[in-house]
Scaffold this motif. Structure first.
Motif, PDB file in Angstrom:
ATOM      1  N   THR A  39       0.832  -1.187   0.000  1.00  0.00           N
ATOM      2  CA  THR A  39       0.000   0.000   0.000  1.00  0.00           C
ATOM      3  C   THR A  39       0.866   1.236   0.000  1.00  0.00           C
ATOM      4  O   THR A  39       1.758   1.365   0.816  1.00  0.00           O
ATOM      5  CB  THR A  39      -0.920   0.028   1.232  1.00  0.00           C
ATOM      6  OG1 THR A  39      -1.681  -1.167   1.262  1.00  0.00           O
ATOM      7  CG2 THR A  39      -1.856   1.222   1.196  1.00  0.00           C
ATOM      8  N   VAL A  40       0.602   2.127  -0.923  1.00  0.00           N
ATOM      9  CA  VAL A  40       1.164   3.467  -0.874  1.00  0.00           C
ATOM     10  C   VAL A  40      -0.015   4.365  -0.584  1.00  0.00           C
ATOM     11  O   VAL A  40      -0.836   4.634  -1.435  1.00  0.00           O
ATOM     12  CB  VAL A  40       1.847   3.850  -2.188  1.00  0.00           C
ATOM     13  CG1 VAL A  40       2.423   5.241  -2.094  1.00  0.00           C
ATOM     14  CG2 VAL A  40       2.917   2.847  -2.532  1.00  0.00           C
ATOM     15  N   VAL A  41      -0.169   4.794   0.656  1.00  0.00           N
ATOM     16  CA  VAL A  41      -1.435   5.296   1.144  1.00  0.00           C
ATOM     17  C   VAL A  41      -1.771   6.626   0.508  1.00  0.00           C
ATOM     18  O   VAL A  41      -0.917   7.484   0.328  1.00  0.00           O
ATOM     19  CB  VAL A  41      -1.380   5.417   2.675  1.00  0.00           C
ATOM     20  CG1 VAL A  41      -2.734   5.785   3.229  1.00  0.00           C
ATOM     21  CG2 VAL A  41      -0.916   4.097   3.271  1.00  0.00           C
ATOM     22  N   GLY A  42      -3.029   6.829   0.162  1.00  0.00           N
ATOM     23  CA  GLY A  42      -3.437   7.961  -0.645  1.00  0.00           C
ATOM     24  C   GLY A  42      -4.089   9.090   0.123  1.00  0.00           C
ATOM     25  O   GLY A  42      -3.925   9.267   1.320  1.00  0.00           O
ATOM     26  N   ALA A  43      -4.899   9.870  -0.595  1.00  0.00           N
ATOM     27  CA  ALA A  43      -5.418  11.119  -0.063  1.00  0.00           C
ATOM     28  C   ALA A  43      -6.339  10.912   1.127  1.00  0.00           C
ATOM     29  O   ALA A  43      -6.522  11.800   1.939  1.00  0.00           O
ATOM     30  CB  ALA A  43      -6.157  11.866  -1.174  1.00  0.00           C
ATOM     31  N   ARG A  49       1.104  11.473   2.697  1.00  0.00           N
ATOM     32  CA  ARG A  49       1.332  10.266   1.921  1.00  0.00           C
ATOM     33  C   ARG A  49       0.738  10.396   0.533  1.00  0.00           C
ATOM     34  O   ARG A  49      -0.107  11.248   0.277  1.00  0.00           O
ATOM     35  CB  ARG A  49       0.733   9.049   2.637  1.00  0.00           C
ATOM     36  CG  ARG A  49       1.382   8.756   3.981  1.00  0.00           C
ATOM     37  CD  ARG A  49       0.822   7.493   4.581  1.00  0.00           C
ATOM     38  NE  ARG A  49       1.406   7.257   5.892  1.00  0.00           N
ATOM     39  CZ  ARG A  49       1.087   6.234   6.669  1.00  0.00           C
ATOM     40  NH1 ARG A  49       0.186   5.364   6.278  1.00  0.00           N
ATOM     41  NH2 ARG A  49       1.663   6.082   7.843  1.00  0.00           N
ATOM     42  N   SER A  50       1.136   9.501  -0.392  1.00  0.00           N
ATOM     43  CA  SER A  50       0.722   9.677  -1.788  1.00  0.00           C
ATOM     44  C   SER A  50       0.449   8.343  -2.474  1.00  0.00           C
ATOM     45  O   SER A  50       1.223   7.411  -2.333  1.00  0.00           O
ATOM     46  CB  SER A  50       1.803  10.443  -2.566  1.00  0.00           C
ATOM     47  OG  SER A  50       3.054   9.861  -2.364  1.00  0.00           O
ATOM     48  N   GLY A  51      -0.694   8.244  -3.207  1.00  0.00           N
ATOM     49  CA  GLY A  51      -0.991   7.141  -4.106  1.00  0.00           C
ATOM     50  C   GLY A  51      -1.425   5.840  -3.474  1.00  0.00           C
ATOM     51  O   GLY A  51      -1.307   5.638  -2.285  1.00  0.00           O
ATOM     52  N   VAL A  75       4.298   4.162  -8.983  1.00  0.00           N
ATOM     53  CA  VAL A  75       4.061   5.390  -8.228  1.00  0.00           C
ATOM     54  C   VAL A  75       4.557   6.579  -9.044  1.00  0.00           C
ATOM     55  O   VAL A  75       5.746   6.676  -9.366  1.00  0.00           O
ATOM     56  CB  VAL A  75       4.777   5.347  -6.864  1.00  0.00           C
ATOM     57  CG1 VAL A  75       4.493   6.630  -6.085  1.00  0.00           C
ATOM     58  CG2 VAL A  75       4.324   4.133  -6.064  1.00  0.00           C
ATOM     59  N   ALA A  76       3.653   7.486  -9.395  1.00  0.00           N
ATOM     60  CA  ALA A  76       4.042   8.661 -10.176  1.00  0.00           C
ATOM     61  C   ALA A  76       5.073   9.478  -9.414  1.00  0.00           C
ATOM     62  O   ALA A  76       4.925   9.741  -8.220  1.00  0.00           O
ATOM     63  CB  ALA A  76       2.813   9.516 -10.475  1.00  0.00           C
ATOM     64  N   GLY A  77       6.156   9.877 -10.095  1.00  0.00           N
ATOM     65  CA  GLY A  77       7.206  10.660  -9.477  1.00  0.00           C
ATOM     66  C   GLY A  77       8.348   9.854  -8.930  1.00  0.00           C
ATOM     67  O   GLY A  77       9.352  10.418  -8.489  1.00  0.00           O
TER      68      GLY A  77
END
Length: 716
Positions: A39-43, A49-51, A75-77
Motif C-alpha cells: 500500500t502506498v497510502v493515498g489522499a 502520503r501519496s498514491g 508510483v508517479a514521481g
C-alpha cells in the motif's frame, strides 16, 4: 551451465524436502492465505502520503523482477538509478539515494560501499514485502529526518496469531522463471502459532545470468545471485506486542553494467527488536536494531582483471515514538531516534601489481556517523472538512574518521600520498545541527474532492564518502561513485548540509456513487541550499589535470561541492472504468504521468540523472479469479543532461508489457511478457555502459529485451 543445473537441483530438493512437513500440518488448523499486499497510502489517509497500488498489480510485479525497488514502479514521481539486478536506487522527484529516507521494518540502513552496491532495499526479497508507504516530497517529521526527497518505508507481514485455545500452522511456496537471462528462484514461508506466541521462518533465492537487449546483444555484467533468510518470533499479551527478527543475506555475486567494479561477495546479518503497547494515555512504539555487512568488490569475469576492495559496515540504532491523543480532535506525536553507522573501507594489495600494492590502501578507516534526532508533531481536525499537521525536528549529526594511507608504492602513489598527507593533517570531526519543519493542511470540499497543500524545510548531512573520500590518483577516484556515470570522485571534508525548501499541493477528485473514476494532480517546487553537486576537480596532481577541466567527450574527475539547486515538476494519476460487471468481466483504464526538471542555480547547468517526461497506461481486465493487464510505458528522450559530468543523452521509447494472473483457492499462477515487442531502448537513468573490457565512453546501458516469465504460488 553446470552451476545453473546444480543450483536448480538444490533448490528443487529444498522445496521437496519441505513438503512432508507441510503435509503433516493439522488439517483443522487455520491456514495462511499467502497473500501479501503493498500500500502506498493515498489522499484519504494521514497527511503527506501519496498514491495507492492495488494488491494484484504488486503480485504481478513479483514474477517479473527480483528487485524490491521495482515494486514502486507504478508510483508517479518515483524512478530508479540503474544498478545491479537487485540493487537499483530509488529516486523521488529527482532526489536520489541518500536524499530519500528508506526504512526496512523500521531499521535505518546505510550503503556500506563506495559504489552503494548494497542499498537498503536490496536487503529484503520482494516475496517478503507486505506494505510499502511512500511520502513523496513533504514527509512529516515523524517519518524521519536526514533526508530531503521523501520517505520510503518497507514492512514485512505482521506476526500471525491463533484464536484463544487454538493453534495455527501454515506455509506458502513460490517459484518463478524468466526467459531473458535464464532467471529463476523460489521462496518459502512457514508459520506456527498459538494465541500468544508466533514463529515464522522465510527464505528466498534468486539467480540470473546476463540479459539481452532488444537488439539481441548480450548486456554483460548483469548477472546476479541472492539468498535471504529471516526468522521472526513474536509474543503478545493484551495490547502488548514484542517482535524479534533475525536475518541473513548472502549475495555470492552481483555484476554492474554501469560500474567499474562488481560485488564478488556480500554477507549481512541483522537483529531487530520491536515493542508496542497501548495505555490509557496513548500508544508507545519502541525499536532497536543492529546490522552488519561484510562487502567485497572485484572485477568479475566480464570485466576481467583483479582489484579487491572490502568494506565492513555496521548500523546500530533505536527509535521511540509516542502518540498522545490530547482531545477528540488533537493528536500529538513525539519521538527520539539514534542511528550510528560505522565503516571501514580498505583495498588489499594485488600481488605483482605495479599500482595496487604493496601494503593496504585505507580509503575510510574507523569512519563513524552518528545521528541523534528528536521531533514533535501536532495534528488537529478543526472541522469535518479541515485537518492540519505541524511538526518540528532537530537532528545532530556527528561524523569522524581516522587517518588513512595509500598503497606503499606504484604509479598512482605520488598523487595519493600527497592527498593522504593533506587529509591526515586535518581535524576530521564535523558536527551538523539540522532543523526540519513541516506544515500541511487538507480540505475535503466534498465527498468527491479533496485538496492538500504544504511546506517543508528538510535537511541532510553529507554521507561518509562525500566528506571523507580523499584519493586523487586516477584509480582511487574511479573507485568512488554511485551515479552510474563511470566518472571519478573525491570528497570535500568541509561540505555543508543540504537544506531543501519544498512547497507542494495535491488535488484529488473522484466520481460519485457508481462512477468510479479518479484523478490526482500534484505540482511541487523545491529550492535546495547547499545541494551537494560536483565540480571538475581543481588542477593539481594525479587525475586533476588541465585537460580534465575542459574534457567534453570522455570520463572526467569530479569533486563534491555545495551549490544551490531548484527542482520542480508535477505528478498525475487517474483511472476510469470502461466496463463494469458485464458477462465478460470488468475493464478499467489506468494512467499516470510525471515530469520533473532540475537545475543548478549557481551555474545554470542541468542536474544529473533527472528522469524525462514519462507516462504509463494500463488496460486492466478482471473476470472472476482471472485478471489481465495490457500496459504501455512511454518515455521521452533525455535531452537536458548535465555538462559537468558529460552525461549521456538517450532517445525516447515505448514499451508494451502483457500480464495475466489466475487465482485458485490456494494456488496462484502469473505469466507475462515484458517488453513484448522486443524494443531496443536505453533507460534514461541506466548510466554509462562499462560492463566489459576494454571500457569505452559514450555508450548507455541497453534495457532488457523481450522476456517471458511465469510464477507459481501455493499456500497451505
Amino acid at each position: 551451465m553446470t552451476q545453473s543445473f546444480i543450483a536448480r537441483k538444490t533448490l528443487a530438493g529444498s522445496i521437496l524436502a519441505a513438503l512432508p512437513l507441510l503435509a503433516a500440518a493439522d488439517e483443522g488448523a487455520p491456514q495462511l492465505g499467502g497473500v501479501t499486499t503493498i500500500t502506498v497510502v493515498g489522499a484519504r489517509q494521514p497527511l503527506g502520503r501519496s498514491g495507492t497500488i492495488p494488491q494484484d498489480r504488486i503480485e504481478r510485479r513479483r514474477g517479473a523482477s527480483s528487485d524490491t525497488a521495482s515494486l514502486l514502479d507504478d508510483v508517479a514521481g518515483v524512478s530508479f538509478y540503474g544498478a545491479g539486478g537487485v540493487s537499483s536506487l530509488p529516486v523521488i522527484h529527482g532526489f536520489n539515494d541518500d536524499r530519500v529516507r528508506v526504512e526496512v521494518d523500521g531499521m535505518a540502513a546505510t550503503s556500506a560501499c563506495g559504489n552503494h552496491m548494497n542499498p537498503p532495499l536490496s536487503y529484503i526479497d520482494p516475496s517478503k514485502v507486505a506494505k510499502v508507504s511512500v511520502y513523496a516530497g513533504i514527509s512529516p517529521v515523524s517519518q524521519g529526518g536526514d533526508s530531503i526527497g521523501g520517505t520510503i518505508s518497507i514492512e514485512s507481514a505482521d506476526p500471525e496469531f491463533a484464536e484463544a485455545g487454538e493453534r495455527l500452522i501454515g506455509a506458502s511456496l513460490g517459484s518463478f522463471y524468466r526467459s531473458n537471462g535464464d532467471g529463476f528462484g523460489a521462496n518459502l514461508s512457514a508459520t506456527a502459532a498459538n494465541d500468544w506466541f508466533s514463529a515464522r521462518i522465510e527464505s528466498a533465492t534468486a539467480q540470473s545470468g546476463n540479459y539481452k537487449a532488444g537488439n539481441g546483444q548480450e548486456v554483460k555484467s548483469t548477472s546476479y545471485s541472492t539468498q535471504n533468510t529471516a526468522l521472526t518470533l513474536a509474543g503478545r499479551s493484551g495490547d502488548s506486542l514484542v517482535v524479534f527478527e533475525a536475518g541473513l543475506q548472502y549475495i555470492p555475486y552481483e555484476a554492474y553494467p554501469n560500474a567499474r567494479m562488481d560485488t564478488s561477495e556480500n554477507k549481512s546479518y541483522y537483529f531487530n527488536l520491536k515493542y508496542s503497547d497501548s495505555f490509557s494515555w496513548g500508544t508507545l512504539d519502541a525499536r532497536t536494531w543492529y546490522k552488519r555487512t561484510l562487502h567485497e568488490m572485484d572485477k568479475l569475469s566480464d570485466k576481467g582483471g583483479a582489484m579487491p576492495m572490502n568494506t565492513d559496515g555496521k548500523d546500530v540504532g533505536y527509535s521511540i515514538s509516542v502518540r498522545l491523543p490530547l482531545s477528540d480532535n488533537d493528536v500529538l506525536r513525539v519521538g527520539n531516534e539514534f542511528h550510528r553507522f560505522m565503516l571501514d573501507d580498505w583495498w588489499p594489495p594485488v600481488p605483482g601489481s605495479s599500482s595496487m600494492g604493496p601494503g593496504t590502501y585505507e580509503n575510510i578507516r574507523d569512519g563513524r556517523r552518528d545521528r541523534l534526532g528528536t521531533y514533535a508533531e501536532w495534528e488537529r481536525q478543526w472541522a469535518p472538512a479541515w485537518k492540519t499537521s505541524l511538526g518540528a525536528r532537530y537532528d545532530r549529526v556527528s561524523m569522524d574518521t581516522g587517518n588513512v594511507r595509500p598503497y606503499s608504492f606504484g604509479g598512482m602513489s605520488a598523487a595519493d600520498a600527497a592527498a593522504a598527507n593533506a587529509f591526515n593533517a586535518l581535524d576530521h570531526k564535523r558536527v551538523d545541527d539540522n532543523v526540519d519543519v513541516t506544515a500541511l493542511v487538507r480540505y475535503a470540499a466534498s465527498a468527491t474532492s479533496r485538496y492538500e497543500a504544504g511546506y517543508a524545510r528538510k535537511s541532510r548531512s553529507p554521507n561518509l564518502y562525500e566528506r571523507y573520500s580523499w584519493g586523487k590518483g586516477r584509480m582511487a577516484m574511479l573507485m568512488t561513485g554511485w551515479f552510474g556515470d563511470a566518472n571519478g570522485y573525491v570528497g570535500d571534508i568541509d561540505l555543508k548540509p543540504e537544506v531543501a525548501h519544498t512547497v507542494s499541493a495535491t488535488a484529488d477528485w473522484r466520481g460519485a456513487g457508481e462512477h468510479k473514476w479518479k484523478l490526482r494532480v500534484t505540482p511541487y517546487y523545491s529550492y535546495v541550499e547547499d545541494f551537494i553537486d560536483v565540480e571538475r576537480c581543481a588542477v593539481s596532481v594525479g587525475a586533476c589535470t588541465a585537460a580534465n577541466v575542459t574534457e567534453r567527450a570522455n570520463f572526467v574527475f569530479l569533486k563534491f561541492a555545495n551549490h544551490d539547486a531548484r527542482l520542480y515538476g508535477v505528478d498525475l494519476s487517474g483511472e476510469v472504468p470502461l466496463a463494469d460487471d458485464t458477462r465478460y468481466g470488468s475493464v478499467m483504464l489506468k494512467g499516470s504521468a510525471a515530469y520533473v526538471h532540475g537545475e543548478d542555480a549557481d551555474t545554470g547547468d542541468n542536474l544529473y540523472n533527472i528522469m524525462p517526461l514519462t507516462a504509463k497506461f494500463a488496460l486492466e481486465h478482471e473476470l472472476g479469479k482471472w485478471s489481465n493487464v495490457v500496459e504501455l510505458q512511454l518515455v521521452r528522450g533525455k535531452h537536458d543532461v548535465q555538462s559537468v559530468r558529460n552525461e549521456l543523452r538517450t532517445s525516447g521509447y515505448g514499451l508494451l508489457n502483457l500480464r495475466t494472473r489466475y487465482q485458485w483457492d490456494n494456488v496462484s499462477l502469473d505469466a507475462g511478457i515484458e517488453n513484448a515487442l522486443d524494443k531496443y531502448y536505453e533507460p534514461p537513468l541506466g548510466g554509462a555502459y562499462i560492463g566489459e573490457s576494454p571500457v569505452k565512453w559514450g555508450q548507455a546501458v541497453g534495457g532488457k529485451g523481450r522476456s517471458f516469465y511465469v510464477a507459481v504460488g501455493l499456500s497451505f
